[in-house]
Design an enzyme around this catalytic site. Sequence first.
Site, PDB file in Angstrom:
ATOM      1  N   PRO A   7      28.502  54.024  68.025  1.00  0.00           N
ATOM      2  CA  PRO A   7      28.903  54.814  66.683  1.00  0.00           C
ATOM      3  C   PRO A   7      30.153  55.210  66.492  1.00  0.00           C
ATOM      4  O   PRO A   7      30.970  55.721  67.305  1.00  0.00           O
ATOM      5  CB  PRO A   7      28.049  56.035  67.159  1.00  0.00           C
ATOM      6  CG  PRO A   7      27.964  56.238  68.325  1.00  0.00           C
ATOM      7  CD  PRO A   7      28.089  54.860  69.023  1.00  0.00           C
ATOM      8  N   MET A   8      30.611  54.948  65.128  1.00  0.00           N
ATOM      9  CA  MET A   8      32.053  55.568  64.835  1.00  0.00           C
ATOM     10  C   MET A   8      32.122  55.920  63.580  1.00  0.00           C
ATOM     11  O   MET A   8      32.195  55.347  62.528  1.00  0.00           O
ATOM     12  CB  MET A   8      33.192  54.405  65.133  1.00  0.00           C
ATOM     13  CG  MET A   8      32.930  53.754  66.496  1.00  0.00           C
ATOM     14  SD  MET A   8      34.641  53.131  66.835  1.00  0.00           S
ATOM     15  CE  MET A   8      34.307  51.437  66.710  1.00  0.00           C
ATOM     16  N   GLN A  68      22.000  58.815  65.020  1.00  0.00           N
ATOM     17  CA  GLN A  68      22.254  59.687  66.275  1.00  0.00           C
ATOM     18  C   GLN A  68      22.302  61.176  65.715  1.00  0.00           C
ATOM     19  O   GLN A  68      23.080  61.256  64.575  1.00  0.00           O
ATOM     20  CB  GLN A  68      23.728  59.402  66.648  1.00  0.00           C
ATOM     21  CG  GLN A  68      24.356  60.290  67.810  1.00  0.00           C
ATOM     22  CD  GLN A  68      25.721  59.997  68.272  1.00  0.00           C
ATOM     23  OE1 GLN A  68      26.641  60.331  67.409  1.00  0.00           O
ATOM     24  NE2 GLN A  68      25.785  59.511  69.499  1.00  0.00           N
ATOM     25  N   CYS A  98      31.606  64.349  71.036  1.00  0.00           N
ATOM     26  CA  CYS A  98      32.284  64.437  69.886  1.00  0.00           C
ATOM     27  C   CYS A  98      33.369  65.458  70.107  1.00  0.00           C
ATOM     28  O   CYS A  98      33.049  66.640  70.374  1.00  0.00           O
ATOM     29  CB  CYS A  98      31.591  64.843  68.333  1.00  0.00           C
ATOM     30  SG  CYS A  98      32.463  64.971  67.187  1.00  0.00           S
ATOM     31  N   LYS A 139      24.299  60.199  74.312  1.00  0.00           N
ATOM     32  CA  LYS A 139      25.818  59.691  74.524  1.00  0.00           C
ATOM     33  C   LYS A 139      26.530  60.866  74.954  1.00  0.00           C
ATOM     34  O   LYS A 139      26.642  61.643  74.391  1.00  0.00           O
ATOM     35  CB  LYS A 139      26.055  59.068  73.271  1.00  0.00           C
ATOM     36  CG  LYS A 139      27.657  58.356  73.436  1.00  0.00           C
ATOM     37  CD  LYS A 139      27.708  57.282  72.499  1.00  0.00           C
ATOM     38  CE  LYS A 139      28.970  56.627  72.321  1.00  0.00           C
ATOM     39  NZ  LYS A 139      30.023  57.625  71.830  1.00  0.00           N
ATOM     40  N   GLY A 200      33.792  52.303  76.530  1.00  0.00           N
ATOM     41  CA  GLY A 200      35.276  52.710  76.472  1.00  0.00           C
ATOM     42  C   GLY A 200      36.105  51.616  77.130  1.00  0.00           C
ATOM     43  O   GLY A 200      36.034  51.189  78.114  1.00  0.00           O
ATOM     44  N   GLU A 201      36.989  51.319  76.073  1.00  0.00           N
ATOM     45  CA  GLU A 201      38.185  50.690  76.276  1.00  0.00           C
ATOM     46  C   GLU A 201      37.788  49.134  76.755  1.00  0.00           C
ATOM     47  O   GLU A 201      38.458  48.395  77.572  1.00  0.00           O
ATOM     48  CB  GLU A 201      39.036  51.005  77.727  1.00  0.00           C
ATOM     49  CG  GLU A 201      40.407  51.768  77.418  1.00  0.00           C
ATOM     50  CD  GLU A 201      40.796  51.909  75.964  1.00  0.00           C
ATOM     51  OE1 GLU A 201      41.606  51.427  75.491  1.00  0.00           O
ATOM     52  OE2 GLU A 201      40.605  52.848  75.193  1.00  0.00           O
ATOM     53  N   GLY A 223      33.057  49.557  71.011  1.00  0.00           N
ATOM     54  CA  GLY A 223      33.465  50.384  69.974  1.00  0.00           C
ATOM     55  C   GLY A 223      34.776  49.530  69.181  1.00  0.00           C
ATOM     56  O   GLY A 223      34.553  48.670  68.343  1.00  0.00           O
ATOM     57  N   ARG A 224      35.686  50.267  69.330  1.00  0.00           N
ATOM     58  CA  ARG A 224      36.967  49.496  68.588  1.00  0.00           C
ATOM     59  C   ARG A 224      37.473  48.102  68.986  1.00  0.00           C
ATOM     60  O   ARG A 224      37.689  47.259  67.997  1.00  0.00           O
ATOM     61  CB  ARG A 224      38.374  50.342  69.133  1.00  0.00           C
ATOM     62  CG  ARG A 224      38.126  52.050  68.310  1.00  0.00           C
ATOM     63  CD  ARG A 224      39.161  52.825  69.062  1.00  0.00           C
ATOM     64  NE  ARG A 224      38.947  52.799  70.426  1.00  0.00           N
ATOM     65  CZ  ARG A 224      39.749  53.248  71.399  1.00  0.00           C
ATOM     66  NH1 ARG A 224      40.819  53.557  70.925  1.00  0.00           N
ATOM     67  NH2 ARG A 224      39.409  53.317  72.721  1.00  0.00           N
TER      68      ARG A 224
HETATM   69  C1  LIG Z   1      36.749  56.941  64.332  1.00  0.00           C
HETATM   70  C2  LIG Z   1      35.631  56.809  65.610  1.00  0.00           C
HETATM   71  C3  LIG Z   1      34.583  57.617  65.311  1.00  0.00           C
HETATM   72  C4  LIG Z   1      33.501  58.086  66.393  1.00  0.00           C
HETATM   73  N1  LIG Z   1      32.486  58.460  65.855  1.00  0.00           N
HETATM   74  C5  LIG Z   1      31.582  58.543  67.057  1.00  0.00           C
HETATM   75  C6  LIG Z   1      30.114  59.216  66.488  1.00  0.00           C
HETATM   76  O1  LIG Z   1      29.772  59.446  65.387  1.00  0.00           O
HETATM   77  N2  LIG Z   1      29.228  59.411  67.756  1.00  0.00           N
HETATM   78  C7  LIG Z   1      29.605  58.961  68.982  1.00  0.00           C
HETATM   79  O2  LIG Z   1      28.596  59.128  69.784  1.00  0.00           O
HETATM   80  N3  LIG Z   1      30.755  58.632  69.172  1.00  0.00           N
HETATM   81  C8  LIG Z   1      31.646  58.376  68.340  1.00  0.00           C
HETATM   82  N4  LIG Z   1      32.836  57.738  68.680  1.00  0.00           N
HETATM   83  C9  LIG Z   1      33.172  57.335  69.879  1.00  0.00           C
HETATM   84  C10 LIG Z   1      32.751  55.993  70.334  1.00  0.00           C
HETATM   85  O3  LIG Z   1      31.427  55.704  69.914  1.00  0.00           O
HETATM   86  C11 LIG Z   1      33.049  55.219  71.601  1.00  0.00           C
HETATM   87  O4  LIG Z   1      32.614  56.222  72.572  1.00  0.00           O
HETATM   88  C12 LIG Z   1      34.982  55.274  71.846  1.00  0.00           C
HETATM   89  O5  LIG Z   1      35.427  54.748  70.793  1.00  0.00           O
HETATM   90  C13 LIG Z   1      35.068  54.475  73.134  1.00  0.00           C
HETATM   91  O6  LIG Z   1      34.873  53.270  72.886  1.00  0.00           O
HETATM   92  P1  LIG Z   1      35.770  51.991  72.511  1.00  0.00           P
HETATM   93  O7  LIG Z   1      37.001  52.498  73.618  1.00  0.00           O
HETATM   94  O8  LIG Z   1      35.196  50.747  72.711  1.00  0.00           O
HETATM   95  O9  LIG Z   1      36.268  52.402  71.207  1.00  0.00           O
HETATM   96  C14 LIG Z   1      33.737  57.657  67.789  1.00  0.00           C
HETATM   97  C15 LIG Z   1      35.184  56.818  67.957  1.00  0.00           C
HETATM   98  C16 LIG Z   1      35.943  56.774  66.696  1.00  0.00           C
HETATM   99  C17 LIG Z   1      37.342  55.808  67.229  1.00  0.00           C
END
Ligand SMILES: Cc1cc2nc3c(=O)[nH]c(=O)nc-3n(C[C@H](O)[C@H](O)[C@H](O)COP(=O)(O)O)c2cc1C
Length: 327
Positions: A7-8, A68, A98, A139, A200-201, A223-224
């Site tokens: 989720p982002m 979520q 969050c 989460k 993460g990462e 995620g990213r």
């Molecule tokens: C812009 C942004 C918005 C996010 N929004 C949520 C969210 O709504 N709910 C949630 O559980 N995590 C949220 N996250 C966290 C991501 O789901 C994820 O845990 C985090 O980016 C680490 O994963 P990554 O390193 O693969 O990006 C958000 C992250 C980013 C960067």
Amino acid sequence: MPILLAPMEGLLDFVLRDVLTRVGGIDRCVSEFIRVTQTQLPDKVFYRIVPELHHGGRTFAGVPVRPQLLGSDPACMADNAARLAQLGPFGIDLNFGCPAKVVNRHGGGAALLQEPEQIFKIVSAVRKAVPAIMPVSAKMRLGFNDDTRAEENALAMQAGGASELVVHGRTKANGYRPPAYWNRIADIGQVVSIPVTANGEIWTVADANLCRKESGCDSIMLGRGMVSNPGLALEINGQSFQHKGIAWHELLVSVYDFWELVSAQLEPQQQAGRLKQWLNLLRRQYSPAQLAYDQICPLTQARQIDNWFAQQGFFRSERSENLNVIT
Ligand SMILES: Cc1cc2nc3c(=O)[nH]c(=O)nc-3n(C[C@H](O)[C@H](O)[C@H](O)COP(=O)(O)O)c2cc1C
């Protein structure tokens, strides 16, 4: 080896979810958070954030989406979860990670990681409020200021009735700075008996392999990494040609799909910004995305962006009939 899409909020909404799940390799999505404060949200809020609820809770590619919820009041969370459950989601996820100040000030998101008893109350209230067959997952980050209560929090989620956990391997204080502490996810996996997904990462196939090894989790959440390289899930699963991912000319088709969906679904003032936001992340992995970003950045009108795509060989009239607009 399940792969989940993270989720982002503000980045990965139903439009990008649609486009990324069409690319492939994703087994399940979690939606961006739906914030629950003191009221019963009207159905239109659930449908606005998760329009997939109109389609059996799946994206057009058929990938299930788990909405979520984010909030700190057990009774209010339970009431909203009960209503959401009637809309037929593929389970309900709860946010305990969050880092946003406005959310944490009201005791929600990562702030709850300082109060495992409250986490237990929220999860058990939601669990009791929704049908027994509907999964309730959670989460979490590793903690708020530090990770000393990570295991205690995970156990509180399990005791409350969570059927699985996703663990983002960082504390709120770590923000989004590398590294993610995958080894601490393994510690959590040792104390709970429910399935754990590591997050993460993860930017590359090598990261995915190392994360799986260090976290002890088969299941990972992207995620990213997935937003900047939409072929990543396919590469990790070994489904893309020679593990090389997706070529830019193929990806540009998805970028154009995204632009058409954004143009059809979002307010005019949001449209150009959304395209630039995605190109900004794509240029991390694709050098031609840098040129596209540079050329599109000064453009503010949808018509100008349509012209840019026309120069690349994409025309609305030819492609729009292939697109299923989701509302
Ligand atoms: C812009 C942004 C918005 C996010 N929004 C949520 C969210 O709504 N709910 C949630 O559980 N995590 C949220 N996250 C966290 C991501 O789901 C994820 O845990 C985090 O980016 C680490 O994963 P990554 O390193 O693969 O990006 C958000 C992250 C980013 C960067």
